[in-house]
Design an enzyme around this catalytic site. Structure first.
Site, mmCIF file in Angstrom:
data_model
loop_
_atom_site.group_PDB
_atom_site.id
_atom_site.type_symbol
_atom_site.label_atom_id
_atom_site.label_comp_id
_atom_site.label_asym_id
_atom_site.label_seq_id
_atom_site.Cartn_x
_atom_site.Cartn_y
_atom_site.Cartn_z
ATOM 1 N N ASP A 350 0.885 -1.380 0.018
ATOM 2 C CA ASP A 350 0.089 0.196 -0.025
ATOM 3 C C ASP A 350 0.628 1.223 0.035
ATOM 4 O OD1 ASP A 350 -2.891 0.966 0.390
ATOM 5 O OD2 ASP A 350 -1.633 2.092 2.164
ATOM 6 N N GLU A 379 1.536 0.260 -4.989
ATOM 7 C CA GLU A 379 1.011 1.617 -5.552
ATOM 8 C C GLU A 379 2.134 2.410 -5.304
ATOM 9 O OE1 GLU A 379 -3.621 2.150 -3.963
ATOM 10 O OE2 GLU A 379 -2.017 2.297 -2.473
#
Ligand code: CA
Length: 670
Positions: A350, A379
């Site tokens: 993340d 990400e």
């Protein structure tokens, strides 16, 4: 986590404005001694039970021992002694304390801080306030020692399926007994009201290779003592990183249950040939001063601005400091723990750009020593500015500075379906012109290609991936509108059959593109979330998949299944090298100004050892039918007008003029 592409991009190009060394405040932590021995915090062996807490600046430290995971008073408190060389505090007892619980406490600036289970607890009492002492070997299900995930030769062979632990099972239509629990994946033969497979059988039928599950580590927001309330949360609020979320177990009050049940889940998926990916959120903690990081080593693990305020690149109140050795070690060793102890096959990071590229390289390198098939991706953006210099961040644009790490391509995502921040915005697959070049960037997995003009890209302006193994292509995920909701909003007023066609086209682009394809659970049955774009704490009535959809949209499901089968049967869609793509993927000349929303290309000369000599792929994202000229030949049609069959040709064509229906793909080979 919320996507913040615009911000990440702005930071890249505005780098000179924000570039700085890490803050002067954080410079003080560089000189702290570090320690990452395997005996950190707890070890139990024949000599008894030992505790070793890393906390170089504590004035005093102690261990509190408890009989229970919650409530009651400590039955004993052990003072700890300091070792300046390692910055650790130790205490031990001659007994094996299996079944007991403990907390650490440190004295900081003259004051005893609140109790903490530490940062390396592997088992906890309910709600994770006390660490539990258990023998991990007793949590292994039968056959665990022989359990293995799928072997992955190239990451472009992976087909990712993202789900939350509750989404597949909470609705009554799932037919699953262990709703929202790890054990749901051990249930075979579960059926929808119409008798169609659900749960793990559905995943097998669909053909995905890896299931990527939203946070499964112990998070903060769900009260594990009150599960009747059925609180839903995505879980991007980490509490205990090396512990599993209690609400996903059948008994959160027994520390071993969640561990055993997750292993049973992993084994069931492995037995079905499916790998398990953990969504990991090392980039921030749910709490600031009361986080376990702050309660063990105040200041160290989080980043700060020059004035000592928490910096907040996560948008959640703080960010962690992977650029400091003890935090880097923590991330590396935590992922290795899950790979070893739970046989986890992949990690989705993340807000990965909060971490530095050096840390991500170490994660990938050391995980591969545990299991060469482990897939690491994340990400490649942040959700706010950071003291970490942009050139050090594990940004999408920096992916080529990393080895064995992939990033999500927001390029393809936004270009195919329209921008994520504007529900009504359309994209290539829904008739909006101007996205053709950006879709091509996705098709070549953001690698350097002589026919792709990156200057015309909507998001990235240069080929950021050295290899297709560095890019994950997708059109939707848990964040933002589901593909179905996006189509309902952006194609409002159109017939549903057009939305179904556009959904098929959008995923055809994903699954035929180079790189690794990724899909959001339930989109194969036209799953929506009732238009809610940020459903992180929406109830199950929004988030759970209605399995009646599988019969209702059977044609959609069959198409997705066919698409995955096509990709798996044909290595041409899974090239492993940028030069290979430049050589074997040839775009046909189309003037996008005159004929927008049309892309045509060939995979030539048995690309990547494919049995098919030439594969022609044509996408028509227009609301009108389109005629396209293809060379004369004996073409066998694989996909057309919303139907697909990789094994038996749908029809044949002699070439010349072929017609594509609105919002449709044509795939054929000769
Ligand atoms: Ca929890």
């Amino acid at each position: 986590m919320k996507t913040s592409t615009l911000l990440a991009t702005a930071l890249m190009f505005g780098a000179s404005l924000t570039a700085q060394t890490n803050s002067s405040y954080d410079a003080q932590f560089m000189s702290w001694p570090t320690y990452s021995g395997s005996d950190l915090e707890l070890s139990v062996n024949d000599r008894g039970t030992s505790f070793r807490l890393w906390s170089p600046k504590a004035q005093e430290a102690r261990v509190n021992l408890y009989d229970t995971g919650r409530g009651g008073k400590a039955y004993r408190t052990l003072p700890m002694t300091f070792d300046a060389a390692t910055g650790t505090w130790s205490a031990s007892v001659p007994e094996k304390l299996y079944g007991k619980y403990y907390t650490f406490q440190i004295k900081h600036e003259g004051r005893w801080l609140d109790e903490t289970p530490g940062v390396w607890a592997k088992a906890v009492g309910v709600n994770g306030k006390r660490a539990a002492i258990i023998d991990l070997a007793t949590t292994n299900p039968e056959g665990w020692n022989n359990d293995k995930g799928p072997k992955v030769e190239n990451f472009t062979d992976v087909v990712l399926y993202e789900t939350h632990m509750r989404d597949l099972s909470m609705d009554r239509s799932s037919g699953i007994a262990n709703k929202g629990k790890f054990l749901q994946f051990t249930e075979q033969g579960t059926l929808s009201p119409q008798g169609l497979a659900t749960g793990i059988d559905h995943l097998k039928e669909l053909g995905v290779t890896h299931v990527h599950i939203l946070p499964m580590y112990d998070y903060n927001s769900v009260d594990e003592t009150n599960l009747q309330d059925n609180t839903y949360n995505w879980g991007y609020d980490p509490q205990n990183y090396n512990v599993l979320e209690g609400s996903y177990s059948t008994n959160p009050s027994d520390p071993a249950t969640r561990i055993r049940e997750m292993k049973e889940m992993v084994k069931a998926l492995h037995d079905a040939g499916i790998g398990v990916v953990m969504d990991v959120v090392y980039n921030h903690t749910a709490q600031n001063d009361e986080s376990n990081f702050e309660l063990t080593a105040p200041g160290y693990y989080h980043r700060h601005w020059d004035d000592g305020r928490y910096s907040d690149a996560s948008g959640c109140g703080n960010e962690t400091a992977s650029d400091l050795r003890q935090m880097q070690d923590f991330i590396v060793n935590s992922t290795k723990y899950f790979a070893k102890e739970f046989h986890i096959d992949g990690f989705r990071f993340d807000l990965m750009a909060i971490h530095d590229t050096e840390t991500m390289n170490r994660v990938a390198r050391e995980l591969k020593e545990v299991n060469p098939s482990v897939f690491v991706y994340g990400e490649g953006w942040t959700a706010g500015d950071s003291p970490l210099q942009p050139e050090r961040r594990a940004l999408k644009e920096n992916v080529s500075k990393m080895e064995g790490v992939a990033v999500f391509s927001d390029d393809l995502r936004d270009a195919v379906k329209g921008h994520y921040t504007d529900a009504a915005d359309r994209g290539f697959a829904t008739g909006k012109p101007g996205n053709e070049e950006t879709v091509k960037i996705g098709i070549v997995a953001a690698t350097d290609h002589p026919q792709v003009n990156y200057k015309k890209g909507n998001n990235s302006k240069f080929p950021y991936a050295k290899s297709p193994e560095m890019v994950v292509n997708y059109v939707s995920c848990h964040d933002d509108l589901t593909l179905t909701d996006k189509l309902k909003k952006s194609m409002a007023g159109e017939d549903e059959k057009n939305m179904l066609a556009a959904a098929k086209l959008a995923q055809t682009i994903v699954f035929t593109s180079q790189g690794t394809p990724f899909m959001f659970a339930g989109e194969e049955v036209f799953r929506d979330k009732k238009g809610v774009h940020n459903s992180y704490k929406s109830p199950d009535s929004i988030n759970a998949i209605d399995w009646n959809n599988k019969a209702r949209y059977k044609d959609q499901f069959d198409y997705y299944k066919g698409l995955i089968a096509l990709r798996k049967a044909h290595p041409a869609f899974r090239m492993t090298d940028a030069r290979q793509i430049a050589k074997h993927l040839k775009f046909d000349k189309i003037d996008s100004a005159k004929t927008p929303n049309l892309i045509s290309y060939s995979l030539v000369d048995n690309a990547n050892g494919d049995a098919w000599k030439e594969i022609k792929v044509i996408f028509n994202g227009s609301s009108e039918a389109r005629e396209v000229n293809v060379p004369k030949g004996n073409w066998e049609i694989v996909a057309q007008d919303g139907r697909i069959d990789a094994a038996t040709p749908l029809a044949t064509s002699a070439g010349g003029k072929v017609t594509l229906a609105p919002y449709s793909a044509l795939i054929m080979h000769r």
